[in-house]
Design a protein around this motif. Structure first.
Motif, PDB file in Angstrom:
ATOM      1  N   LEU A 136       0.840  -1.197   0.000  1.00 44.22           N
ATOM      2  CA  LEU A 136       0.000   0.000   0.000  1.00 44.22           C
ATOM      3  C   LEU A 136       0.880   1.254   0.000  1.00 44.22           C
ATOM      4  CD1 LEU A 136      -2.891   1.183   0.204  1.00 44.22           C
ATOM      5  CD2 LEU A 136      -2.615   1.080   2.684  1.00 44.22           C
ATOM      6  N   PHE A 137       1.859   1.287   0.882  1.00 42.90           N
ATOM      7  CA  PHE A 137       2.770   2.428   0.943  1.00 42.90           C
ATOM      8  C   PHE A 137       3.685   2.485  -0.280  1.00 42.90           C
ATOM      9  CE2 PHE A 137       1.496   2.414   5.382  1.00 42.90           C
ATOM     10  CZ  PHE A 137       1.404   3.779   5.659  1.00 42.90           C
ATOM     11  N   LEU A 138       4.029   1.314  -0.826  1.00 44.68           N
ATOM     12  CA  LEU A 138       4.843   1.291  -2.049  1.00 44.68           C
ATOM     13  C   LEU A 138       4.065   1.905  -3.214  1.00 44.68           C
ATOM     14  CD1 LEU A 138       7.591   0.494  -3.153  1.00 44.68           C
ATOM     15  CD2 LEU A 138       6.658  -1.782  -3.643  1.00 44.68           C
ATOM     16  N   THR A 139       2.761   1.696  -3.242  1.00 46.43           N
ATOM     17  CA  THR A 139       1.917   2.329  -4.258  1.00 46.43           C
ATOM     18  C   THR A 139       1.946   3.849  -4.092  1.00 46.43           C
ATOM     19  OG1 THR A 139       0.498   0.388  -4.331  1.00 46.43           O
ATOM     20  CG2 THR A 139      -0.432   2.429  -5.196  1.00 46.43           C
ATOM     21  N   GLY A 171      10.982   8.432   0.213  1.00 47.58           N
ATOM     22  CA  GLY A 171      11.682   7.684   1.254  1.00 47.58           C
ATOM     23  C   GLY A 171      10.810   7.429   2.467  1.00 47.58           C
ATOM     24  N   ALA A 172      10.031   8.427   2.859  1.00 48.95           N
ATOM     25  CA  ALA A 172       9.143   8.267   4.018  1.00 48.95           C
ATOM     26  C   ALA A 172       8.073   7.217   3.733  1.00 48.95           C
ATOM     27  CB  ALA A 172       8.492   9.603   4.376  1.00 48.95           C
ATOM     28  N   SER A 173       7.565   7.182   2.513  1.00 49.93           N
ATOM     29  CA  SER A 173       6.542   6.186   2.161  1.00 49.93           C
ATOM     30  C   SER A 173       7.107   4.767   2.199  1.00 49.93           C
ATOM     31  CB  SER A 173       5.965   6.478   0.772  1.00 49.93           C
ATOM     32  OG  SER A 173       5.259   7.685   0.775  1.00 49.93           O
ATOM     33  N   VAL A 174       8.301   4.599   1.657  1.00 45.93           N
ATOM     34  CA  VAL A 174       8.924   3.268   1.679  1.00 45.93           C
ATOM     35  C   VAL A 174       9.211   2.856   3.120  1.00 45.93           C
ATOM     36  CG1 VAL A 174      10.935   1.916   0.959  1.00 45.93           C
ATOM     37  CG2 VAL A 174       9.850   3.474  -0.667  1.00 45.93           C
ATOM     38  N   PHE A 175       9.751   3.774   3.905  1.00 44.53           N
ATOM     39  CA  PHE A 175      10.024   3.470   5.308  1.00 44.53           C
ATOM     40  C   PHE A 175       8.749   3.085   6.052  1.00 44.53           C
ATOM     41  CE2 PHE A 175      10.194   4.899   9.745  1.00 44.53           C
ATOM     42  CZ  PHE A 175      11.180   4.052  10.221  1.00 44.53           C
ATOM     43  N   ALA A 176       7.699   3.870   5.867  1.00 46.03           N
ATOM     44  CA  ALA A 176       6.421   3.570   6.537  1.00 46.03           C
ATOM     45  C   ALA A 176       5.893   2.205   6.096  1.00 46.03           C
ATOM     46  CB  ALA A 176       5.392   4.659   6.242  1.00 46.03           C
ATOM     47  N   ILE A 178       7.671  -0.390   5.115  1.00 50.50           N
ATOM     48  CA  ILE A 178       8.459  -1.425   5.789  1.00 50.50           C
ATOM     49  C   ILE A 178       8.017  -1.552   7.249  1.00 50.50           C
ATOM     50  CG2 ILE A 178      10.778  -2.044   6.585  1.00 50.50           C
ATOM     51  CD1 ILE A 178      11.830  -0.646   3.999  1.00 50.50           C
ATOM     52  N   LEU A 179       7.909  -0.427   7.926  1.00 55.80           N
ATOM     53  CA  LEU A 179       7.523  -0.431   9.330  1.00 55.80           C
ATOM     54  C   LEU A 179       6.165  -1.097   9.557  1.00 55.80           C
ATOM     55  CD1 LEU A 179       8.103   0.499  12.255  1.00 55.80           C
ATOM     56  CD2 LEU A 179       6.940   2.641  11.669  1.00 55.80           C
ATOM     57  N   PHE A 180       5.135  -0.611   8.852  1.00 57.67           N
ATOM     58  CA  PHE A 180       3.799  -1.167   9.058  1.00 57.67           C
ATOM     59  C   PHE A 180       3.688  -2.582   8.501  1.00 57.67           C
ATOM     60  CE2 PHE A 180       2.862   3.402   9.503  1.00 57.67           C
ATOM     61  CZ  PHE A 180       2.322   3.363  10.777  1.00 57.67           C
ATOM     62  N   GLY A 181       4.395  -2.867   7.417  1.00 59.00           N
ATOM     63  CA  GLY A 181       4.391  -4.220   6.873  1.00 59.00           C
ATOM     64  C   GLY A 181       4.987  -5.228   7.828  1.00 59.00           C
ATOM     65  N   LEU A 182       6.025  -4.820   8.558  1.00 58.67           N
ATOM     66  CA  LEU A 182       6.632  -5.716   9.544  1.00 58.67           C
ATOM     67  C   LEU A 182       5.787  -5.821  10.808  1.00 58.67           C
ATOM     68  CD1 LEU A 182      10.413  -4.817   9.156  1.00 58.67           C
ATOM     69  CD2 LEU A 182       9.230  -6.880   8.363  1.00 58.67           C
ATOM     70  N   LEU A 183       5.126  -4.730  11.180  1.00 55.88           N
ATOM     71  CA  LEU A 183       4.253  -4.777  12.367  1.00 55.88           C
ATOM     72  C   LEU A 183       3.074  -5.722  12.164  1.00 55.88           C
ATOM     73  CD1 LEU A 183       4.218  -1.032  13.484  1.00 55.88           C
ATOM     74  CD2 LEU A 183       5.310  -2.961  14.656  1.00 55.88           C
ATOM     75  N   VAL A 184       2.558  -5.779  10.939  1.00 57.35           N
ATOM     76  CA  VAL A 184       1.414  -6.637  10.639  1.00 57.35           C
ATOM     77  C   VAL A 184       1.839  -8.094  10.465  1.00 57.35           C
ATOM     78  CG1 VAL A 184      -0.373  -7.093   8.897  1.00 57.35           C
ATOM     79  CG2 VAL A 184       0.018  -4.763   9.700  1.00 57.35           C
ATOM     80  N   SER A 185       3.075  -8.297  10.044  1.00 61.51           N
ATOM     81  CA  SER A 185       3.558  -9.674   9.779  1.00 61.51           C
ATOM     82  C   SER A 185       3.505 -10.560  10.993  1.00 61.51           C
ATOM     83  CB  SER A 185       4.992  -9.643   9.258  1.00 61.51           C
ATOM     84  OG  SER A 185       5.048  -9.062   8.001  1.00 61.51           O
TER      85      SER A 185
END
Length: 185
Positions: A136-139, A171-176, A178-185
């Motif tokens: 989602l953030f990558l989009t 950069g902020a979107s990619v970072f976010a 990664i962060l939220f993607g790992l939190l949900v994993s």
């Protein structure tokens, strides 16, 4: 590939040592090639490989090589936009850049690099098993790149600078992601 702790230390030292010739030669590279932005990408983005090795104590090539590729492609996008600010001065002093090399075809070139960046980030995220928020953030990040490329006025120094600076949102979107993607994993 999992490494022993001594193997990780050796890998970090080798990666770090590999960056030194790039760092030392970067200031001169503009005299020899019209691809200094690619050289910059190779140089500064070794940090992604070093960071991964330091934190994960592994070298998972299926993750870090697409990440490194994405980072280099992103550097080519923002670096080329930045270089358009200096193209007249570069011509006067005889240095080279992707802005001069691509000329009127710049938007096509950086669009291709942007697509490769997003595709490589998607592959890296997939291989790292990052959850759906990452995509989602990558989009959002892809939309930011598309926006800046589509509207940048490459003949206007201040507009090039504004688009270059706007990459903080990419950069902020990619970072976010990664962060939220790992939190949900």
């Amino acid at each position: 590939m999992e490494l022993s702790s001594s193997g990780v230390l050796v890998a970090r030292c080798i990666l770090g040592a590999c960056s030194l010739p790039l760092v030392f030669t970067y200031p001169l590279i503009r005299r020899f090639t019209c691809w200094p932005q690619a050289y910059l990408g190779l140089t500064i983005n070794l940090g992604a490989l070093l960071g991964w090795a330091a934190i994960k104590e592994s070298l998972d090539y299926a993750i870090i090589l697409p990440l490194y590729t994405a980072s280099i492609c992103w550097t080519l996008v923002y670096g080329t936009i930045y270089a358009h600010q200096d193209k007249e001065d570069d011509l006067k002093v005889g240095v080279k850049s992707t802005a001069l090399r691509f000329g009127d075809m710049t938007k096509y070139w950086i669009s291709a690099f942007a697509a490769a960046c997003i595709g490589s980030l998607a592959l890296s995220g997939y291989n790292a098993d990052i959850a759906w928020p990452y995509y989602l953030f990558l989009t959002t990040a892809a939309a930011q790149l598309a926006w800046q490329i589509s509207i940048v006025d490459l003949s206007n120094r201040s507009d090039c600078n504004r688009k270059f600076v706007s990459n903080k949102w990419f950069g902020a979107s990619v970072f976010a992601g990664i962060l939220f993607g790992l939190l949900v994993s």
